[in-house]
Scaffold this active site. Structure first.
Site, PDB file in Angstrom:
ATOM      1  N   ASP A 109       0.817  -1.204   0.000  1.00  0.00           N
ATOM      2  CA  ASP A 109       0.000   0.000   0.000  1.00  0.00           C
ATOM      3  C   ASP A 109       0.852   1.256   0.000  1.00  0.00           C
ATOM      4  OD1 ASP A 109       0.915  -0.322   2.668  1.00  0.00           O
ATOM      5  OD2 ASP A 109      -1.001  -1.165   3.288  1.00  0.00           O
ATOM      6  N   HIS A 118      -7.693  -5.204  10.014  1.00  0.00           N
ATOM      7  CA  HIS A 118      -7.371  -4.911   8.621  1.00  0.00           C
ATOM      8  C   HIS A 118      -5.994  -5.458   8.256  1.00  0.00           C
ATOM      9  CE1 HIS A 118      -5.483  -0.895   9.965  1.00  0.00           C
ATOM     10  NE2 HIS A 118      -4.529  -1.453   9.250  1.00  0.00           N
ATOM     11  N   GLU A 173      -9.935  -2.291   5.166  1.00  0.00           N
ATOM     12  CA  GLU A 173     -10.534  -1.994   6.453  1.00  0.00           C
ATOM     13  C   GLU A 173     -11.715  -2.923   6.771  1.00  0.00           C
ATOM     14  OE1 GLU A 173      -9.243  -0.175   8.621  1.00  0.00           O
ATOM     15  OE2 GLU A 173      -8.625   1.802   7.913  1.00  0.00           O
ATOM     16  N   ASN A 214      -8.428  -3.427  14.126  1.00  0.00           N
ATOM     17  CA  ASN A 214      -9.742  -3.872  13.665  1.00  0.00           C
ATOM     18  C   ASN A 214      -9.647  -5.062  12.714  1.00  0.00           C
ATOM     19  OD1 ASN A 214      -8.785  -2.687  11.329  1.00  0.00           O
ATOM     20  ND2 ASN A 214     -10.450  -1.199  11.133  1.00  0.00           N
TER      21      ASN A 214
END
Length: 246
Positions: free
Chosen positions: A67, A137, A142, A135
């Site tokens: 990313d 991810h 996400e 969370n």
């Protein structure tokens, strides 16, 4: 899915670095999928030492990163291109033209297509290194109540992710709110996946990954249960916190 429990985060990082070195020794032109953030830094330090000591040769290795923040120049000290250069590439004998970090500028759709092409060019990564968000991810895919996106895409970062990333920036308003990310299809295409995690903030995500049977978009990491060669590496403190006894 394999779970490796080590005595410490440092031991976990050393284990991952050893796996990468063994892969490169067996396949000098191996393709590595690489991650950014705080989690892989000790892995990269170990790889630098291995290269300096002649235990790893990166001269034919190719890499592709997961990313890149949207809106940052590649020479910005918080961009992931800058991160990879300063934390690994500048210190090993890899050819920069054999490294790929998506562009966070220009046409996002074109950049996403280019990232997808880079993931598969010359074959999928032999090993994909992952961290994990609080969370669940992976990359910047996400947590979502009903869907994840297969191809690379421009992701809106959640408030919890923005907050977690704010420690790297001088001012909260400087933290990017979007990122180009490899999609779940690119991650799952890797021949092997190694996810490294440590710390109290990762307890719930890791519990869902290693202790529960559900595969859910609310914890994207759980899709790794479907991968034929995925390994999760955690230290004893994290294993105890999630109740893993293996």
């Amino acid at each position: 899915m394999n779970v490796i429990v080590t005595e410490s985060y440092e031991a976990s990082a050393a284990w991952v670095a050893d796996q990468i070195c063994a892969l490169i020794a067996a396949k000098p032109d191996a393709k590595l999928g690489l991650a950014t953030g705080g989690t892989p830094v000790p892995v990269y330090r170990a790889l630098i030492e291995a290269c300096k000591e002649g235990r790893a040769d990166f001269s034919a290795v190719r890499t592709v990163n997961l990313d890149e923040y949207w809106g940052l120049q590649p020479d910005n000290d918080q961009s992931y291109r800058y991160f990879m250069d300063t934390n690994l590439f500048d210190h090993i004998n890899i050819k920069k033209e054999n490294t790929y970090v998506a562009s966070g500028l220009g046409d996002p759709q074109a950049n996403c297509r280019a990232l997808d092409a880079a993931v598969l060019e010359g074959g999928a990564p032999d090993l994909q290194l992952l961290g994990i968000g609080a969370n669940g991810h992976i990359a910047f895919n996400e947590a979502n109540p009903d869907r994840l996106i297969a191809p690379s895409h421009l992701e809106d970062l959640t408030p919890s992710t923005i907050q977690a990333n704010s420690r790297f920036f001088d001012r909260p308003e400087d933290v990017p709110t979007k990122a180009i990310t490899m999609g779940m299809a690119g991650i799952m295409a890797a021949k092997s996946v190694v996810l490294l995690a440590t710390g109290a903030s990762k307890v719930e995500a890791i519990r869902g990954l290693v202790m529960e049977d559900a595969v859910t978009t609310s914890n994207p990491s759980t899709l790794l249960k479907l991968h034929p060669n995925a390994t999760v590496v955690i230290d004893r403190a994290l294993a105890d916190a999630v109740g893993y006894q293996g």
